[in-house]
Every structure is written in C-alpha cells, then in structure tokens.
Design a protein around this motif. Structure first.
Motif, mmCIF file in Angstrom:
data_model
loop_
_atom_site.group_PDB
_atom_site.id
_atom_site.type_symbol
_atom_site.label_atom_id
_atom_site.label_comp_id
_atom_site.label_asym_id
_atom_site.label_seq_id
_atom_site.Cartn_x
_atom_site.Cartn_y
_atom_site.Cartn_z
ATOM 1 N N SER A 1 -5.211 -2.954 -3.688
ATOM 2 C CA SER A 1 -5.487 -4.344 -3.313
ATOM 3 C C SER A 1 -4.712 -5.249 -4.257
ATOM 4 O O SER A 1 -4.026 -4.776 -5.169
ATOM 5 N N VAL B 1 -12.375 -2.728 1.116
ATOM 6 C CA VAL B 1 -11.600 -2.072 0.057
ATOM 7 C C VAL B 1 -12.536 -1.262 -0.841
ATOM 8 O O VAL B 1 -12.240 -0.134 -1.240
ATOM 9 N N TYR C 1 -4.751 -6.821 1.014
ATOM 10 C CA TYR C 1 -6.161 -7.156 1.107
ATOM 11 C C TYR C 1 -6.675 -7.488 -0.284
ATOM 12 O O TYR C 1 -6.221 -6.924 -1.283
ATOM 13 N N SER C 2 -7.617 -8.422 -0.276
ATOM 14 C CA SER C 2 -8.193 -8.879 -1.527
ATOM 15 C C SER C 2 -9.115 -7.801 -2.097
ATOM 16 O O SER C 2 -9.862 -7.175 -1.353
ATOM 17 N N GLY C 3 -9.059 -7.605 -3.420
ATOM 18 C CA GLY C 3 -9.822 -6.522 -4.049
ATOM 19 C C GLY C 3 -11.325 -6.695 -3.943
ATOM 20 O O GLY C 3 -12.069 -5.728 -4.049
ATOM 21 N N SER D 1 -7.366 -11.550 2.858
ATOM 22 C CA SER D 1 -6.195 -11.095 2.095
ATOM 23 C C SER D 1 -5.934 -12.102 1.002
ATOM 24 O O SER D 1 -6.541 -13.179 0.969
ATOM 25 N N TYR E 1 0.833 -1.205 0.000
ATOM 26 C CA TYR E 1 0.000 0.000 0.000
ATOM 27 C C TYR E 1 0.864 1.251 0.000
ATOM 28 O O TYR E 1 0.447 2.316 -0.432
#
Ligand SMILES: C[S@@+](CC[C@H](N)C(=O)[O-])C[C@H]1O[C@@H](n2cnc3c(N)ncnc32)[C@H](O)[C@@H]1O
Length: 260
Positions: A166, A148, A141-143, A251, A114
């Motif tokens: 992400s 998110v 983190y997963s999109g 994630s 990030y």
C-alpha cells in the motif's frame, strides 16, 4: 471515486520546462483509459503544447487495447506515442544501456507498484528522470483500508504477500530517506453486497479479485471462506447502507518532485 486526474491540474500548475513540448511517461498504463484522461487534462491546461507520451506496459493485450483506444479517440494530434512493451524494470535497464538522458515533466504510476520487484529502486529511478518542475505521481490503495488489512491478515493462506503493498510501504521508505512528498486521499466505495449471496456469479468474481485467488469460492476451505466473509463485513472494512455492503476502497496519491 475521485480520479488522480482531478488532482492533476493544480498539482501540475508549474510543470513544463519553458519549451513548447511536454515529456510524459506512463508506467503500467494498462489499456490507457486513465492515461488518455491525463493527456486530455494536460491539453486543456496547456493547449499550445505538444506531448511526447512514453508508454511502459508489459502486457501485450493491454498495450494492443491502448493502441486501439488511441486510434478510436479523435483529437490526439498533439501527442506522439512511444510504445514500450516491457516492465518498468526492463525499461530502466534499457534506459541505462542506451545512456538516455531525456527528462520527464510528468511520470505517472497508477495502481501498478504492487507488481514491481523493488518499489524503492523503481521510485528512485523514475524520480531521477524528472525535469526541474517535473512531477512523479503514484497511486496505490491506502494502507489504512480494511481490505489491505485483510490481505495482510490472510497473506499466508492467500499467498498475497506482494499484493498487499500500500502507500504506507512507499511512504515508509520515502520518510526513511527524508524524501519530501505530498499525499492526497482519493476516496472510493465499492459495493460488495453480492459477495455475501451464496452462488452469485458476480459475487464470486468479486471475491476472486478481493482475495487475489482465482476461483476462490470453489477452491478455498469453507472455514477460510467464512473467515474472509466475516472480515469483509466488519466495520473496519465496510459499512451497510440501504441494504448494501459498501467496502472502503480509498487510494492515495503520492506526488514527488525532482530530488534536489
Ligand atoms: C492494476 S493495472 C493498472 C492499470 C492503469 N494504470 C490503471 O490505473 O487503470 C496494473 C498494470 O501494471 C502492469 N504491470 C505489471 N507489472 C509491471 C511492471 N513490473 N512494470 C510495469 N507495469 C507492470 C500490468 O500489466 C497492468 O497493466
């Protein structure tokens, strides 16, 4: 929450270059708790190997905490720590200036992408350091998680443009360059019930984290706060179970190999 470590032993089945030493680089290691778990998993798998563990961490306090943790942890005599108090970008600059050629068997970048200025350049540089059989592990983190999406939807009001990165952003440029990778979901739920209790101190701290705004509850307009709370409560973001509001915080782990 499933940790990146639990994916490590199988994924690292073939790492190493036939020598008795492994070169590991941790990027944005924080206070080192996850790094030590990774080292322990490696030691478990390769008990005969020594490890050179290069740590890249720009925050002096985090680095001090990491060093303290190392000094308090017995049984790390198989590891040599090399400390780099700097960003990934500064490390790259120094690497090139010093014309270093050492190759790495394992590089990990957990929850730090990030903060880098140019993720594509950073991934490309660290991938270029991989040994044959080496692995670069990235988690973000997963999109597809609602949180998110929330940061995305409110990025103008919250000023979170770079923090709503992400794994989708990473996969997008890998796909566009035809770089092969594996990905694994790391499921996690976070209890955010206290965010919905007016005046709750823990809830307010949690909201600061979720919005990435310090003292969000005290500084945001009531309208914005109401909208954010409504978003956090919607089924896309969280589920209710036994009177608790549980936010999806999955994630994703991306695994890259040496470019051929
Ligand atoms: C969310 S923490 C993750 C810490 C650890 N990897 C973990 O998963 O628990 C992000 C870390 O990245 C570091 N960081 C921030 N900007 C960075 C940069 N440009 N290069 C390297 N690390 C950076 C921060 O100081 C912080 O320790």
């Amino acid at each position: 929450m499933e940790s990146p470590k639990s994916k490590l032993p199988n994924d690292s089945e073939r790492i190493g270059n036939g020598t008795s030493n492994l070169n590991v680089i941790g990027v944005g290691s924080g206070c080192g708790d996850i790094d030590l778990k990774i080292l322990s998993a490696l030691h478990h798998k390769y008990p005969e190997m020594t490890v050179d563990n290069e740590v890249i961490e720009p925050n002096p306090q985090q680095l001090r905490d990491y060093r303290d943790l190392v000094s308090q942890t017995p049984g790390l005599d198989y590891v040599t720590f090399i400390w780099n108090e700097m960003t990934a970008e500064e490390f790259e600059e120094q690497w090139k200036e010093n014309k270093r050629t050492k190759k790495a068997d394992l590089i990990h970048m957990f929850q730090m992408m990030y903060f880098v200025k140019d993720p594509e350049a950073t991934v490309s540089f660290f991938q270029s350091l991989l040994n044959k059989n080496g692995r670069l592990l990235i988690t973000l983190y997963s999109g597809n998680i609602g949180w998110v999406k929330m940061l995305d939807a409110f990025s103008n009001q919250l000023g979170t443009a770079e923090l709503n990165r992400s794994t989708d952003d990473i996969k997008r440029f890998l796909d566009s360059k035809g770089v092969r990778y594996q990905s694994h979901n790391l499921p996690a739920k976070v209890d955010i019930t206290k965010c919905f209790i007016e005046g709750d101190e823990d809830g307010e701290l949690m909201l600061d984290f979720l919005t990435q705004v310090l003292h969000f509850s005290k500084t945001a307009s009531p309208e914005l706060k109401a909208k954010i709370l409504e978003f956090l409560h919607c089924p896309e973001v969280s589920v209710e179970s036994n009177g608790k509001v549980l936010m999806n915080a999955d994630s994703e782990l991306i695994v890259l190999e040496q470019l051929t």
